[in-house]
Enzyme design. Structure first.
Site, mmCIF file in Angstrom:
data_model
loop_
_atom_site.group_PDB
_atom_site.id
_atom_site.type_symbol
_atom_site.label_atom_id
_atom_site.label_comp_id
_atom_site.label_asym_id
_atom_site.label_seq_id
_atom_site.Cartn_x
_atom_site.Cartn_y
_atom_site.Cartn_z
ATOM 1 C CB VAL A 24 -4.296 -5.990 15.006
ATOM 2 C CG1 VAL A 24 -5.118 -6.628 13.912
ATOM 3 C CG2 VAL A 24 -3.780 -7.052 15.950
ATOM 4 C CG ASP A 25 -2.901 -2.268 9.051
ATOM 5 O OD1 ASP A 25 -4.071 -2.281 8.633
ATOM 6 O OD2 ASP A 25 -1.961 -1.716 8.430
ATOM 7 C CG MET A 26 -6.856 -7.429 10.880
ATOM 8 S SD MET A 26 -6.870 -8.873 11.947
ATOM 9 C CE MET A 26 -8.415 -8.607 12.787
ATOM 10 C CG HIS A 28 -2.070 -1.056 0.878
ATOM 11 N ND1 HIS A 28 -1.819 -2.410 0.997
ATOM 12 C CD2 HIS A 28 -3.344 -0.946 0.427
ATOM 13 C CE1 HIS A 28 -2.895 -3.083 0.648
ATOM 14 N NE2 HIS A 28 -3.837 -2.217 0.298
ATOM 15 C CG HIS A 85 5.904 -6.085 18.866
ATOM 16 N ND1 HIS A 85 6.215 -6.594 20.092
ATOM 17 C CD2 HIS A 85 4.847 -5.264 19.076
ATOM 18 C CE1 HIS A 85 5.373 -6.129 21.006
ATOM 19 N NE2 HIS A 85 4.520 -5.320 20.399
ATOM 20 C CD GLU A 86 4.822 -6.783 11.921
ATOM 21 O OE1 GLU A 86 4.788 -6.954 13.154
ATOM 22 O OE2 GLU A 86 3.803 -6.794 11.192
ATOM 23 C CB ILE A 120 3.384 0.947 18.805
ATOM 24 C CG1 ILE A 120 3.595 2.346 19.396
ATOM 25 C CG2 ILE A 120 1.996 0.796 18.183
ATOM 26 C CD1 ILE A 120 3.619 3.464 18.368
ATOM 27 C CB THR A 121 1.008 -4.110 20.532
ATOM 28 O OG1 THR A 121 2.138 -4.387 21.363
ATOM 29 C CG2 THR A 121 0.413 -5.419 20.037
HETATM 30 N N1 LIG Z 1 -9.465 -0.690 1.493
HETATM 31 C C1 LIG Z 1 -8.364 -0.567 2.186
HETATM 32 O O1 LIG Z 1 -8.047 0.510 2.664
HETATM 33 C C2 LIG Z 1 -7.499 -1.752 2.429
HETATM 34 C C3 LIG Z 1 -6.248 -1.555 2.965
HETATM 35 N N2 LIG Z 1 -5.486 -2.610 3.334
HETATM 36 C C4 LIG Z 1 -4.169 -2.353 3.941
HETATM 37 O O2 LIG Z 1 -3.261 -3.309 3.452
HETATM 38 C C5 LIG Z 1 -2.234 -3.539 4.401
HETATM 39 C C6 LIG Z 1 -1.964 -5.021 4.488
HETATM 40 O O3 LIG Z 1 -3.085 -5.706 5.057
HETATM 41 P P1 LIG Z 1 -3.056 -7.285 5.251
HETATM 42 O O4 LIG Z 1 -2.513 -7.888 4.017
HETATM 43 O O5 LIG Z 1 -4.370 -7.715 5.762
HETATM 44 O O6 LIG Z 1 -1.965 -7.431 6.402
HETATM 45 P P2 LIG Z 1 -1.054 -8.688 6.822
HETATM 46 O O7 LIG Z 1 -1.760 -9.965 6.548
HETATM 47 O O8 LIG Z 1 0.282 -8.501 6.252
HETATM 48 O O9 LIG Z 1 -0.948 -8.488 8.391
HETATM 49 C C7 LIG Z 1 -2.094 -8.536 9.206
HETATM 50 C C8 LIG Z 1 -1.721 -8.407 10.663
HETATM 51 O O10 LIG Z 1 -1.119 -9.601 11.106
HETATM 52 C C9 LIG Z 1 0.065 -9.302 11.846
HETATM 53 N N3 LIG Z 1 0.949 -10.454 11.689
HETATM 54 C C10 LIG Z 1 1.429 -10.978 10.540
HETATM 55 N N4 LIG Z 1 2.186 -12.056 10.812
HETATM 56 C C11 LIG Z 1 2.190 -12.206 12.155
HETATM 57 C C12 LIG Z 1 2.788 -13.142 13.053
HETATM 58 N N5 LIG Z 1 3.554 -14.143 12.631
HETATM 59 N N6 LIG Z 1 2.573 -12.988 14.364
HETATM 60 C C13 LIG Z 1 1.807 -11.984 14.825
HETATM 61 N N7 LIG Z 1 1.213 -11.069 14.030
HETATM 62 C C14 LIG Z 1 1.396 -11.189 12.713
HETATM 63 C C15 LIG Z 1 0.585 -8.030 11.228
HETATM 64 O O11 LIG Z 1 1.384 -7.320 12.147
HETATM 65 C C16 LIG Z 1 -0.714 -7.298 10.950
HETATM 66 O O12 LIG Z 1 -1.132 -6.606 12.084
HETATM 67 C C17 LIG Z 1 -2.706 -2.903 5.691
HETATM 68 O O13 LIG Z 1 -1.987 -1.717 5.905
HETATM 69 C C18 LIG Z 1 -4.182 -2.586 5.427
HETATM 70 O O14 LIG Z 1 -4.654 -1.461 6.129
HETATM 71 C C19 LIG Z 1 -5.926 -3.887 3.163
HETATM 72 C C20 LIG Z 1 -7.157 -4.130 2.614
HETATM 73 C C21 LIG Z 1 -8.031 -3.085 2.163
HETATM 74 O O1 LIG Z 2 -7.284 -5.416 -0.682
HETATM 75 C C1 LIG Z 2 -6.551 -4.454 -0.886
HETATM 76 O O2 LIG Z 2 -5.306 -4.543 -0.964
HETATM 77 C C2 LIG Z 2 -7.104 -3.085 -0.992
HETATM 78 O O3 LIG Z 2 -6.377 -2.190 -0.682
HETATM 79 C C3 LIG Z 2 -8.451 -2.692 -1.389
HETATM 80 O O4 LIG Z 2 -8.745 -1.553 -1.226
HETATM 81 C C4 LIG Z 2 -9.547 -3.474 -1.970
HETATM 82 O O5 LIG Z 2 -9.643 -4.715 -1.481
HETATM 83 C C5 LIG Z 2 -9.577 -3.364 -3.484
HETATM 84 O O6 LIG Z 2 -9.390 -2.057 -3.913
HETATM 85 C C6 LIG Z 2 -8.586 -4.241 -4.203
HETATM 86 O O7 LIG Z 2 -8.791 -4.131 -5.595
#
Ligand SMILES: NC(=O)C1=CN([C@@H]2O[C@H](COP(=O)(O)OP(=O)(O)OC[C@H]3O[C@@H](n4cnc5c(N)ncnc54)[C@H](O)[C@@H]3O)[C@@H](O)[C@H]2O)C=CC1
Ligand SMILES: O=C(O)C(=O)C(=O)[C@H](O)[C@@H](O)CO
Length: 332
Positions: A171-173, A44, A305-306, A168-169
């Site tokens: 979750v962003d998921m 992102h 924490h990563e 800082i802890t």
């Molecule tokens: N429409 C939108 O605005 C969207 C934005 N996003 C953004 O995309 C980015 C990536 O999202 P995801 O792929 O869902 O994240 P991700 O799957 O990479 O991570 C999700 C969470 O799991 C934690 N995590 C990962 N491995 C871990 C482990 N081994 N132990 C403990 N915790 C662990 C991470 O610190 C994080 O908090 C985020 O910044 C999110 O806000 C995602 C989807 C839609």
């Molecule tokens: O999933 C993503 O990554 C994301 O950032 C999104 O906003 C939506 O899921 C979508 O726009 C992906 O095409």
């Protein structure tokens, strides 16, 4: 390839200024994209920049728009983003939520007509750095089938919960098992997903990122639980902002714009003294990380924490950018 933070920011800035975005806004926006990338959230940051520019060119994003407060109820405010740049608006809204929290103990800003905010974690982290618990989420266009369906009717609606502390802890998921951004990161690296990320065209679970990016049969995180959470997050964001739901955005807009977002900040320091807070947090962290490991070589870690390590590595070694992504940005 490797680039420095300055090279990355300059590349983003050039593209924005060439499109007539005013220099101050361009600089702030380029800074956020570069910081997100430097923090290790490539999906992102740099990877999503071409798509952001596509939406800017299409007029979905209005760079001169100024977010406006529409309603104030003490600790709760309702704002209209007027489709301003998503990451800058979100930063401003979380700032406002922390201001409200410093007056009321808690602050909630509900935002409508917003644009994609990119890394949701930026805003939770921002609150936690100031000592507040930061909670925020957004809805999106329909990109995920609800549990039991083949057709996309719900959003990936990421939820962020950030806890101040050292470190800082957070979750962003995404509400999908993988965000589309993470599917792309894995496809570009030629990797299969570590666990199932969706269904193939025959309805079998698959770890192939390209298949899921194409057919959009992405798996909700926690199966029916992620599906349910996505739905209620959408309902809350829609109601409190009086804005567009996933259904409305998908049916009425030509692309993903005009989404609804929630920003919550909660004061911690007036509820518990600093020493007790730190001791309690340390106990939680120690209890978790000392659990017997499933694999002796893989440490147990807490979410968020990563980032200290990722940031330090990227500052020391340079930031890795996929060659094809960098070429796209150079061509903009
Ligand atoms: N429409 C939108 O605005 C969207 C934005 N996003 C953004 O995309 C980015 C990536 O999202 P995801 O792929 O869902 O994240 P991700 O799957 O990479 O991570 C999700 C969470 O799991 C934690 N995590 C990962 N491995 C871990 C482990 N081994 N132990 C403990 N915790 C662990 C991470 O610190 C994080 O908090 C985020 O910044 C999110 O806000 C995602 C989807 C839609
Ligand atoms: O999933 C993503 O990554 C994301 O950032 C999104 O906003 C939506 O899921 C979508 O726009 C992906 O095409």
């Amino acid at each position: 390839m490797k680039v420095t933070f300055e090279q990355l920011k300059a590349a983003f800035n050039r593209v924005l200024v060439n499109r007539g975005v005013n220099p101050q806004t361009a600089d702030a926006c380029a800074e956020m994209f570069a910081r997100t990338t430097e923090s290790g959230v490539y999906s992102h940051g740099v990877n999503r920049f071409p798509r952001f520019i596509q939406q800017l060119d299409a007029g979905d994003i209005i760079p001169d728009a100024v977010p406006e407060r529409m309603l104030s109820l003490g600790a709760i405010e309702q704002w209209d983003a007027h489709r301003a740049i998503g990451n800058l608006t979100a930063q401003k809204m979380m700032d406002r939520a922390t201001e409200l929290a410093s007056d009321h103990g808690i602050g909630l800003v509900a935002l409508r007509n917003a644009n994609h905010w990119m890394r949701g974690g930026s805003y939770g982290w921002q609150a936690a750095e100031k000592g507040y618990i930061g909670i925020c989420w957004t809805n999106s266009i329909a990109v995920m089938p609800p549990w039991g369906a083949k057709e996309c009717r719900i959003g990936t609606n990421p939820l962020i919960v950030a806890i101040p502390g050292n470190p800082i802890t957070m979750v962003d998921m995404s509400m999908s098992m993988f965000s589309y951004g993470m599917l792309e990161v894995n496809r570009l690296a030629g990797r299969q997903l570590p666990v199932d990320g969706g269904f193939d065209d025959d309805g079998n679970l698959t770890k192939d990122p390209g298949t899921v990016e194409k057919n959009r049969r992405i798996l909700p995180m926690g199966y029916w639980k992620g599906s349910g959470l996505s739905i209620v997050l959408d309902m809350i964001a829609t109601l409190l902002s009086n804005g567009g739901s996933v259904a409305q955005v998908t049916e009425e807009n030509s692309d993903e714009y005009g989404v609804s977002q929630i920003f919550i900040a909660i004061e911690v320091d007036r509820l518990i003294d600093g020493k007790t807070r730190d001791e309690k947090l340390q106990r939680i962290m120690d209890y978790i990380t000392t659990a017997e490991r499933a694999d002796p070589n893989v440490a147990i870690r807490l979410p968020g924490h990563e980032f200290a390590r990722l940031l330090e590595e990227n500052r020391r070694n340079g930031i890795t950018v996929d060659d094809s992504v960098w070429e796209k940005i150079q061509a903009l």
